[in-house]
Enzyme design. Structure first.
Site, mmCIF file in Angstrom:
data_model
loop_
_atom_site.group_PDB
_atom_site.id
_atom_site.type_symbol
_atom_site.label_atom_id
_atom_site.label_comp_id
_atom_site.label_asym_id
_atom_site.label_seq_id
_atom_site.Cartn_x
_atom_site.Cartn_y
_atom_site.Cartn_z
ATOM 1 N N ARG A 179 -0.575 -9.078 13.325
ATOM 2 C CA ARG A 179 -1.142 -8.034 12.456
ATOM 3 C C ARG A 179 -2.021 -8.651 11.370
ATOM 4 O O ARG A 179 -3.038 -8.078 10.982
ATOM 5 C CB ARG A 179 -0.028 -7.193 11.823
ATOM 6 C CG ARG A 179 0.685 -6.320 12.846
ATOM 7 C CD ARG A 179 1.867 -5.625 12.239
ATOM 8 N NE ARG A 179 1.483 -4.534 11.368
ATOM 9 C CZ ARG A 179 2.319 -3.918 10.530
ATOM 10 N NH1 ARG A 179 3.579 -4.295 10.461
ATOM 11 N NH2 ARG A 179 1.904 -2.930 9.790
ATOM 12 N N ARG A 228 11.820 -6.940 5.270
ATOM 13 C CA ARG A 228 11.695 -5.484 5.145
ATOM 14 C C ARG A 228 12.662 -4.793 6.107
ATOM 15 O O ARG A 228 12.818 -5.233 7.256
ATOM 16 C CB ARG A 228 10.252 -5.094 5.461
ATOM 17 C CG ARG A 228 9.931 -3.675 5.101
ATOM 18 C CD ARG A 228 8.518 -3.553 4.659
ATOM 19 N NE ARG A 228 7.620 -3.332 5.783
ATOM 20 C CZ ARG A 228 6.370 -2.915 5.644
ATOM 21 N NH1 ARG A 228 5.876 -2.695 4.452
ATOM 22 N NH2 ARG A 228 5.606 -2.744 6.691
ATOM 23 N N LYS A 244 0.832 -1.212 0.000
ATOM 24 C CA LYS A 244 0.000 0.000 0.000
ATOM 25 C C LYS A 244 0.864 1.258 0.000
ATOM 26 O O LYS A 244 0.628 2.181 -0.761
ATOM 27 C CB LYS A 244 -0.906 0.058 1.245
ATOM 28 C CG LYS A 244 -1.881 -1.075 1.386
ATOM 29 C CD LYS A 244 -2.865 -0.829 2.533
ATOM 30 C CE LYS A 244 -2.217 -0.786 3.910
ATOM 31 N NZ LYS A 244 -1.666 -2.062 4.380
ATOM 32 N N ARG A 289 11.783 -3.066 11.771
ATOM 33 C CA ARG A 289 10.860 -2.380 12.691
ATOM 34 C C ARG A 289 10.246 -3.372 13.662
ATOM 35 O O ARG A 289 9.985 -4.520 13.292
ATOM 36 C CB ARG A 289 9.715 -1.737 11.873
ATOM 37 C CG ARG A 289 10.053 -0.371 11.396
ATOM 38 C CD ARG A 289 9.000 0.354 10.606
ATOM 39 N NE ARG A 289 7.709 -0.255 10.409
ATOM 40 C CZ ARG A 289 6.897 0.073 9.404
ATOM 41 N NH1 ARG A 289 7.254 0.979 8.519
ATOM 42 N NH2 ARG A 289 5.731 -0.484 9.279
HETATM 43 P P1 AMP Z 1 1.148 0.790 8.850
HETATM 44 O O1 AMP Z 1 2.433 1.497 8.664
HETATM 45 O O2 AMP Z 1 0.010 1.395 8.060
HETATM 46 O O3 AMP Z 1 1.238 -0.698 8.605
HETATM 47 O O4 AMP Z 1 0.699 0.978 10.390
HETATM 48 C C1 AMP Z 1 1.519 0.534 11.435
HETATM 49 C C2 AMP Z 1 0.695 0.373 12.698
HETATM 50 O O5 AMP Z 1 0.101 1.629 13.063
HETATM 51 C C3 AMP Z 1 -0.478 -0.598 12.608
HETATM 52 O O6 AMP Z 1 -0.101 -1.949 12.807
HETATM 53 C C4 AMP Z 1 -1.391 -0.079 13.713
HETATM 54 O O7 AMP Z 1 -0.921 -0.460 14.985
HETATM 55 C C5 AMP Z 1 -1.190 1.431 13.612
HETATM 56 N N1 AMP Z 1 -2.197 2.023 12.691
HETATM 57 C C6 AMP Z 1 -1.960 2.629 11.489
HETATM 58 N N2 AMP Z 1 -3.100 3.055 10.936
HETATM 59 C C7 AMP Z 1 -4.102 2.699 11.779
HETATM 60 C C8 AMP Z 1 -5.517 2.831 11.746
HETATM 61 N N3 AMP Z 1 -6.158 3.402 10.716
HETATM 62 N N4 AMP Z 1 -6.207 2.354 12.813
HETATM 63 C C9 AMP Z 1 -5.612 1.762 13.853
HETATM 64 N N5 AMP Z 1 -4.279 1.583 13.939
HETATM 65 C C10 AMP Z 1 -3.524 2.045 12.912
#
Ligand code: AMP
Length: 214
Positions: A171, A127, A13, A160
Site C-alpha cells: 500500500r 492497528r 486521515k 484487517r
Molecule cells: P482506506 O480505508 O482509505 O485506507 O482504504 C482501504 C482500501 O480501499 C485501499 O487500500 C484501496 O484498496 C481501497 N480504496 C479506498 N479508497 C480508494 C480510492 N479512492 N481509490 C482506489 N481504491 C480505494
C-alpha cells in the site's frame, strides 16, 4: 467547507476526518468505509473491491469516481463534506474537479498529513479494527478499555487483511506511486495545507483548525 484528507495509509486521515466532520457539521465520506460496508453486505461492488483491497492495490478508478460524485450530490453535502481516502489518483482528482466545476464549486482545503514510512509500518501493524462497527484502535497508542474488544459495540477486534505487514508495504508503494503526485496537483491549485502527522492526534486537530479556520 469542502475538505480533502490526503496522506499515506495510516497517516491518521480517518481519525482526523471524524473529528473535523463533527466540528464543522459536515459528512465524513470515506471510500474505504464504503467499500468495507459493501464487502460486509456481500454486494457486487464489495466482491469486486475486496480482490484489490486484500492485495494492497487500489480499486479501479471507474468503480470509485461515480460513487463519490453521486455521494457529494446528496442533500447532506450542501454545507460541504470531508473526503477521506479520495481522490487517490490524478484521474480521480480530475473527475472530482470536473464534477465540482459543473456546480461552480471548488475544494477549500486539501489537508496533507505527513508521516514517514517507518512510522506508518509501526502504526499499522498495531492497528486493530472492529469488523462489526468499523471503529479502529491501536495496541499501544489507542487501546480499547478491554483488550481485543470494541468499546463501542463489544465485538472482537481483528487485524484487517489490508493492515497485514506485506499488504502495508504494498500500500505504501502504491501511495508513493499513484497518490503522492496529488500533492503537486493541489499545490498548483493553491489549496494544499501540509501538517506534521506524527504529533499527538489532538494537536494535529488543533493545528488544522487554527490553519483553516473555526
Ligand atoms: P482506506 O480505508 O482509505 O485506507 O482504504 C482501504 C482500501 O480501499 C485501499 O487500500 C484501496 O484498496 C481501497 N480504496 C479506498 N479508497 C480508494 C480510492 N479512492 N481509490 C482506489 N481504491 C480505494
Amino acid at each position: 467547507m469542502k475538505l480533502i484528507m490526503l496522506g499515506a495509509p495510516g497517516a491518521g486521515k480517518g481519525s482526523q476526518a471524524k473529528v473535523l466532520a463533527d466540528k464543522y457539521g459536515i459528512p465524513h465520506i470515506s471510500t474505504g468505509d464504503i467499500f468495507r460496508a459493501n464487502i460486509k453486505e456481500g454486494t457486487e461492488l464489495g466482491k469486486k473491491a475486496k480482490e484489490y483491497m486484500d492485495q494492497g492495490h487500489l480499486v479501479p478508478d471507474e468503480l470509485v469516481c461515480d460513487l463519490v460524485v453521486d455521494r457529494i450530490k446528496h442533500s447532506d453535502c450542501e454545507k460541504g463534506f470531508i473526503l477521506d481516502g479520495f481522490p487517490r489518483t490524478i484521474p480521480q482528482a480530475e473527475s472530482l474537479d470536473a464534477a465540482l466545476d459543473q456546480i461552480n464549486e471548488t475544494i477549500d482545503h486539501v489537508i496533507d498529513l505527513e508521516v514517514s514510512d517507518n512510522v506508518i509500518v509501526e502504526r499499522m501493524g498495531g492497528r486493530r479494527a472492529c469488523p462489526e462497527c468499523g471503529a479502529t484502535y491501536h495496541i499501544v497508542n489507542m487501546k480499547p478499555a478491554k483488550e481485543g474488544v470494541c468499546d463501542r459495540c463489544g465485538h472482537g477486534l481483528v487485524l484487517r487483511d489490508d493492515d497485514k505487514p506485506q499488504t502495508v508495504l504494498k500500500r505504501l508503494e502504491v501511495y508513493h506511486d499513484q497518490t503522492a503526485p496529488l500533492i503537486d496537483y493541489y499545490k498548483k491549485q493553491g489549496n494544499l495545507e501540509e501538517f506534521d502527522g506524527t504529533m499527538k492526534p489532538d494537536e494535529v486537530t488543533k493545528t488544522i483548525i487554527a490553519r483553516i479556520g473555526e
